[in-house]
Design an enzyme around this catalytic site. Structure first.
Site, PDB file in Angstrom:
ATOM      1  N   PHE A 195      84.862  74.184  -5.230  1.00  0.00           N
ATOM      2  CA  PHE A 195      84.975  73.594  -6.793  1.00  0.00           C
ATOM      3  C   PHE A 195      83.831  74.643  -7.641  1.00  0.00           C
ATOM      4  O   PHE A 195      82.821  74.703  -7.401  1.00  0.00           O
ATOM      5  CB  PHE A 195      84.603  72.194  -7.040  1.00  0.00           C
ATOM      6  CG  PHE A 195      85.369  71.312  -6.350  1.00  0.00           C
ATOM      7  CD1 PHE A 195      86.594  70.864  -7.300  1.00  0.00           C
ATOM      8  CD2 PHE A 195      85.503  70.901  -4.833  1.00  0.00           C
ATOM      9  CE1 PHE A 195      87.249  69.908  -6.912  1.00  0.00           C
ATOM     10  CE2 PHE A 195      86.493  69.803  -4.792  1.00  0.00           C
ATOM     11  CZ  PHE A 195      87.544  69.474  -5.440  1.00  0.00           C
ATOM     12  N   ASP A 196      84.364  74.718  -8.879  1.00  0.00           N
ATOM     13  CA  ASP A 196      83.481  75.127  -9.803  1.00  0.00           C
ATOM     14  C   ASP A 196      82.812  74.125 -10.244  1.00  0.00           C
ATOM     15  O   ASP A 196      82.884  72.719  -9.880  1.00  0.00           O
ATOM     16  CB  ASP A 196      84.424  75.767 -10.809  1.00  0.00           C
ATOM     17  CG  ASP A 196      83.549  76.240 -12.292  1.00  0.00           C
ATOM     18  OD1 ASP A 196      82.502  76.834 -11.905  1.00  0.00           O
ATOM     19  OD2 ASP A 196      83.949  75.917 -13.311  1.00  0.00           O
ATOM     20  N   LEU A 197      81.531  74.132 -11.026  1.00  0.00           N
ATOM     21  CA  LEU A 197      80.951  72.972 -11.681  1.00  0.00           C
ATOM     22  C   LEU A 197      81.059  72.724 -13.039  1.00  0.00           C
ATOM     23  O   LEU A 197      81.710  71.720 -13.313  1.00  0.00           O
ATOM     24  CB  LEU A 197      79.568  73.383 -11.309  1.00  0.00           C
ATOM     25  CG  LEU A 197      78.281  72.379 -11.598  1.00  0.00           C
ATOM     26  CD1 LEU A 197      78.679  70.938 -10.967  1.00  0.00           C
ATOM     27  CD2 LEU A 197      77.078  72.709 -11.399  1.00  0.00           C
TER      28      LEU A 197
END
Length: 211
Positions: A4-6
């Protein structure tokens, strides 16, 4: 394995990031009246964005990042919130036996603080970001480091989830699939131009794709 990107994927961090960027730009005599105008700078490495959008030299860009951190590290980092449904999604994926990691261009030290602040750190097998000294800022490098940390053997079992073109490009550089979310800070046109083919318009839709 789900990476996951943030910013723009797990958290709505626009307020804190744009206020910190405005603070940094003010040191160079650049006035920003509309924080929304800074939206395109959220996600990709700021060092590169300061050069691309404002014509800064490499040295100026590094200095501007330092100014950004003056505001962001204590104040902007918490002008931030989880998107609705994110905690429940992470809980479900963990219960289903998925291996979850974070791959963000944000410095790792900030990403860890944010994950702990929102009580989601326990769901991640690793939290991988850039370094404060400016190394490992490209998303492809972050993804590669996360895959190595996780000991991934089969790239066909991995998907990257992110909201900007650098997520799509970084995934392609590492030969993994990517899901692009449309509720973040990148437009569909930007993502499609980068090669995105799978989209999620909401956290709910993302959860359906990850079943």
């Amino acid at each position: 394995v789900i990476l996951f990107d943030l910013d723009g994927t797990l958290t709505d961090s626009k307020l804190g990031i744009t206020k910190a960027i405005r603070y940094a730009l003010s040191a160079y005599g650049i006035q920003v009246d509309d924080l929304d105008s800074l939206r395109p700078l959220i996600g990709p490495p700021l060092y590169e964005s300061f050069q691309e959008f404002y014509g800064f030299s490499a040295e100026q860009a590094f200095q501007a990042v330092d100014k950004y951190r003056e505001y962001y590290s204590d104040t902007g980092i918490f002008e931030n919130m989880l998107f609705g449904g994110v905690t429940e999604l992470l809980q479900r994926l963990t219960a289903e036996g998925k291996h979850i990691a974070m791959a963000t261009s944000k410095p790792t030290v900030y990403a860890v603080r944010i994950a702990r602040h929102f009580d989601i750190a326990q769901y991640f097998k690793c939290i991988m970001g850039s370094e404060l000294d400016g190394t490992r800022i490209r998303k492809g490098e972050v993804i590669a480091a996360a895959l190595q940390e996780l000991g991934v053997q089969d790239l066909n079992t991995v998907v990257m989830v992110g909201d900007r073109e650098n997520d799509v490009i970084g995934a392609r550089e590492n030969d993994i699939d990517c899901i692009s979310v449309l509720y973040g800070y990148g437009s569909r046109a930007e993502l499609e131009q980068a090669g995105a083919t799978v989209f999620a318009a909401s956290v709910t839709e993302l959860g359906q794709l990850l079943k």
